[in-house]
Design a protein around this motif. Sequence first.
Motif, PDB file in Angstrom:
ATOM      1  N   LEU A  11      -5.828   4.552  -1.462  1.00 33.92           N
ATOM      2  CA  LEU A  11      -7.109   3.587  -0.257  1.00 33.92           C
ATOM      3  C   LEU A  11      -6.308   2.901   0.509  1.00 33.92           C
ATOM      4  CD1 LEU A  11      -9.708   3.465   1.749  1.00 33.92           C
ATOM      5  CD2 LEU A  11     -10.289   1.809  -0.620  1.00 33.92           C
ATOM      6  N   SER A  12      -5.657   1.927   0.606  1.00 29.57           N
ATOM      7  CA  SER A  12      -4.284   1.356   1.452  1.00 29.57           C
ATOM      8  C   SER A  12      -3.199   1.958   2.076  1.00 29.57           C
ATOM      9  CB  SER A  12      -3.809   0.309   0.365  1.00 29.57           C
ATOM     10  OG  SER A  12      -2.574  -0.100   1.275  1.00 29.57           O
ATOM     11  N   ASP A  13      -3.278   2.981   1.257  1.00 29.83           N
ATOM     12  CA  ASP A  13      -2.209   4.067   1.986  1.00 29.83           C
ATOM     13  C   ASP A  13      -2.957   4.868   2.715  1.00 29.83           C
ATOM     14  OD1 ASP A  13       0.451   5.481   2.080  1.00 29.83           O
ATOM     15  OD2 ASP A  13      -0.337   7.224   1.239  1.00 29.83           O
ATOM     16  N   SER A  14      -4.160   5.473   2.316  1.00 32.57           N
ATOM     17  CA  SER A  14      -4.488   6.198   3.658  1.00 32.57           C
ATOM     18  C   SER A  14      -5.115   5.212   4.728  1.00 32.57           C
ATOM     19  CB  SER A  14      -6.107   6.073   2.820  1.00 32.57           C
ATOM     20  OG  SER A  14      -5.851   7.419   2.137  1.00 32.57           O
ATOM     21  N   ARG A  43      -3.325  -8.513  -1.585  1.00 33.44           N
ATOM     22  CA  ARG A  43      -2.423  -7.786  -2.116  1.00 33.44           C
ATOM     23  C   ARG A  43      -2.704  -7.110  -3.689  1.00 33.44           C
ATOM     24  NH1 ARG A  43       2.120  -6.883   0.859  1.00 33.44           N
ATOM     25  NH2 ARG A  43       2.721  -8.707   1.835  1.00 33.44           N
ATOM     26  N   GLU A  44      -4.026  -7.934  -4.734  1.00 30.80           N
ATOM     27  CA  GLU A  44      -4.145  -7.071  -5.542  1.00 30.80           C
ATOM     28  C   GLU A  44      -4.971  -5.839  -5.589  1.00 30.80           C
ATOM     29  OE1 GLU A  44      -3.410 -11.453  -6.696  1.00 30.80           O
ATOM     30  OE2 GLU A  44      -4.441 -10.013  -4.634  1.00 30.80           O
ATOM     31  N   LEU A  45      -6.030  -6.195  -4.092  1.00 29.38           N
ATOM     32  CA  LEU A  45      -6.383  -4.873  -3.813  1.00 29.38           C
ATOM     33  C   LEU A  45      -5.875  -3.619  -3.307  1.00 29.38           C
ATOM     34  CD1 LEU A  45      -9.608  -6.433  -1.821  1.00 29.38           C
ATOM     35  CD2 LEU A  45      -9.738  -5.244  -4.338  1.00 29.38           C
ATOM     36  N   GLU A  46      -4.712  -3.836  -2.654  1.00 33.43           N
ATOM     37  CA  GLU A  46      -3.794  -3.143  -2.390  1.00 33.43           C
ATOM     38  C   GLU A  46      -3.334  -2.525  -3.870  1.00 33.43           C
ATOM     39  OE1 GLU A  46      -1.490  -5.355   0.396  1.00 33.43           O
ATOM     40  OE2 GLU A  46      -2.738  -4.858   1.791  1.00 33.43           O
ATOM     41  N   TYR A  47      -3.157  -2.906  -5.064  1.00 34.58           N
ATOM     42  CA  TYR A  47      -2.543  -2.758  -5.841  1.00 34.58           C
ATOM     43  C   TYR A  47      -2.682  -2.035  -6.844  1.00 34.58           C
ATOM     44  CZ  TYR A  47       0.238  -1.813 -10.365  1.00 34.58           C
ATOM     45  OH  TYR A  47       0.736  -1.128 -11.500  1.00 34.58           O
ATOM     46  N   GLU A  48      -4.718  -2.370  -6.656  1.00 35.14           N
ATOM     47  CA  GLU A  48      -5.378  -1.541  -7.366  1.00 35.14           C
ATOM     48  C   GLU A  48      -6.448  -0.370  -6.747  1.00 35.14           C
ATOM     49  OE1 GLU A  48      -9.938  -2.373  -9.858  1.00 35.14           O
ATOM     50  OE2 GLU A  48      -9.089  -3.903  -8.886  1.00 35.14           O
ATOM     51  N   VAL A  58     -21.186  -1.735  -9.236  1.00 40.30           N
ATOM     52  CA  VAL A  58     -20.070  -1.551  -8.194  1.00 40.30           C
ATOM     53  C   VAL A  58     -19.958  -3.376  -7.431  1.00 40.30           C
ATOM     54  CG1 VAL A  58     -20.384  -1.048  -5.913  1.00 40.30           C
ATOM     55  CG2 VAL A  58     -21.307   0.143  -8.114  1.00 40.30           C
ATOM     56  N   GLU A  59     -18.740  -3.404  -7.082  1.00 42.32           N
ATOM     57  CA  GLU A  59     -18.520  -4.481  -6.350  1.00 42.32           C
ATOM     58  C   GLU A  59     -17.833  -4.850  -4.955  1.00 42.32           C
ATOM     59  OE1 GLU A  59     -15.540  -6.785  -9.165  1.00 42.32           O
ATOM     60  OE2 GLU A  59     -17.531  -6.821 -10.275  1.00 42.32           O
ATOM     61  N   ALA A  60     -18.355  -5.346  -3.913  1.00 43.89           N
ATOM     62  CA  ALA A  60     -18.048  -5.638  -2.272  1.00 43.89           C
ATOM     63  C   ALA A  60     -16.112  -5.517  -2.306  1.00 43.89           C
ATOM     64  CB  ALA A  60     -18.646  -6.830  -1.578  1.00 43.89           C
ATOM     65  N   ILE A  61     -15.495  -5.480  -1.863  1.00 51.36           N
ATOM     66  CA  ILE A  61     -13.919  -5.356  -1.805  1.00 51.36           C
ATOM     67  C   ILE A  61     -14.291  -5.946  -0.287  1.00 51.36           C
ATOM     68  CG2 ILE A  61     -13.353  -4.160  -3.462  1.00 51.36           C
ATOM     69  CD1 ILE A  61     -13.040  -1.619  -1.573  1.00 51.36           C
ATOM     70  N   SER A  62     -13.072  -6.899  -0.031  1.00 49.45           N
ATOM     71  CA  SER A  62     -12.382  -7.926   1.340  1.00 49.45           C
ATOM     72  C   SER A  62     -11.643  -6.584   2.494  1.00 49.45           C
ATOM     73  CB  SER A  62     -12.797  -8.528   1.193  1.00 49.45           C
ATOM     74  OG  SER A  62     -11.153  -8.466   0.891  1.00 49.45           O
ATOM     75  N   LEU A  63     -11.937  -7.013   3.678  1.00 50.88           N
ATOM     76  CA  LEU A  63     -11.210  -6.060   4.724  1.00 50.88           C
ATOM     77  C   LEU A  63     -10.497  -6.840   5.545  1.00 50.88           C
ATOM     78  CD1 LEU A  63     -13.633  -2.876   5.740  1.00 50.88           C
ATOM     79  CD2 LEU A  63     -11.362  -2.690   3.386  1.00 50.88           C
ATOM     80  N   GLY A 110       1.235  -0.701   0.081  1.00 54.21           N
ATOM     81  CA  GLY A 110      -0.260  -0.049   0.335  1.00 54.21           C
ATOM     82  C   GLY A 110       0.720   1.598  -0.365  1.00 54.21           C
ATOM     83  N   GLY A 111       2.007   1.598  -0.832  1.00 49.72           N
ATOM     84  CA  GLY A 111       2.562   2.673  -1.010  1.00 49.72           C
ATOM     85  C   GLY A 111       2.855   3.209  -1.763  1.00 49.72           C
TER      86      GLY A 111
END
Length: 313
Positions: free
Chosen positions: A60-63, A51-56, A22-27, A2-3
């Motif tokens: 948000l990952s940084d936030s 990892r795929e969500l963190e890249y895409e 719109v699709e759900a994402i996981s946390l 998430g850099g």
Amino acid sequence: SGGGGEPETTTKKPAGQKEKPVEAISLVYDQIEDDSDTLDAYTQHIFLGSRELEYEYAALSDSLSKLNAANDEQSNMETEKLQKDAEDYKAKYGIEFFPGEVYSRRQFIPRRADTTVVSLLMLCEYYDGTSDMRSEYLSLNYDTKTGKQLSLGDVFPTFEKIISAISESLEKSYPKADFLEENLTKAIRALYEADAMEFTIDYEGVTFYFNPGVLADESDGVLTASLGYDRFKDNLNKRFTEIPKVYSYCFTDAVPNYKSVVLDVGSDNLLGGYKSLELEFDETETKLSDFACQAYRAYIVHMDKGDEYIYID
């Protein structure tokens, strides 16, 4: 992870190409615990689920990474103060505290997570062993694509009608509450103008949270008001009303989205390390007792055909 180092790019959508649904994402979460002879403290970290969500969704990952760091800093300050207060009280009055009797706890309650918005509620609980337990809710709403925090102005272009609707909802839901101001609408407007409103952007509407002592006496606890999107079609940003066909959200008995659902975890057999679970749904009660469960998380799961399920992890 998430850099957020990748530069932002803008591509023009080809003519005739449809918007992706719109699709759900996981946390996912981890829990940081700090136990001492007196103090029981824990806080959570929250991340995107792969990892795929963190890249895409790198922004948000940084936030979320910044949120985790700020949460750690605040939690450390609180636990240090609670530890010192407990030690001072013990030295002054000679009172011994039981292990874990003094505590500081911070827990995330996700209200929504999809490719449009991630909306989080944080439950903060504190007890210094000498006064009543304090609890409050903090809210955090993020644009999934940009990682930026969302304001009420992003959801509702104009807010005057919303203020009136919140006031009516609170007066109806809490007829016995000891409100601090006779003019509840005026008090809510003052909170809005001071940017002091806690809210979450849910799947079916927006929920507002008023912590103890904000609008009513502290003994009335947390007050909530949920306003469905269908009530304000002409006065909201419609992109938030586009939701996944299949989604789930975490709930607690403190802030249920459905008043017919009550979840209660008891402690019938503490010595054995077991907890009992009682579910009450539409006046039908089911009890499962004596199962090994140190921690749990409950969800409402909404299916594409309208069926809803309770899922307990």
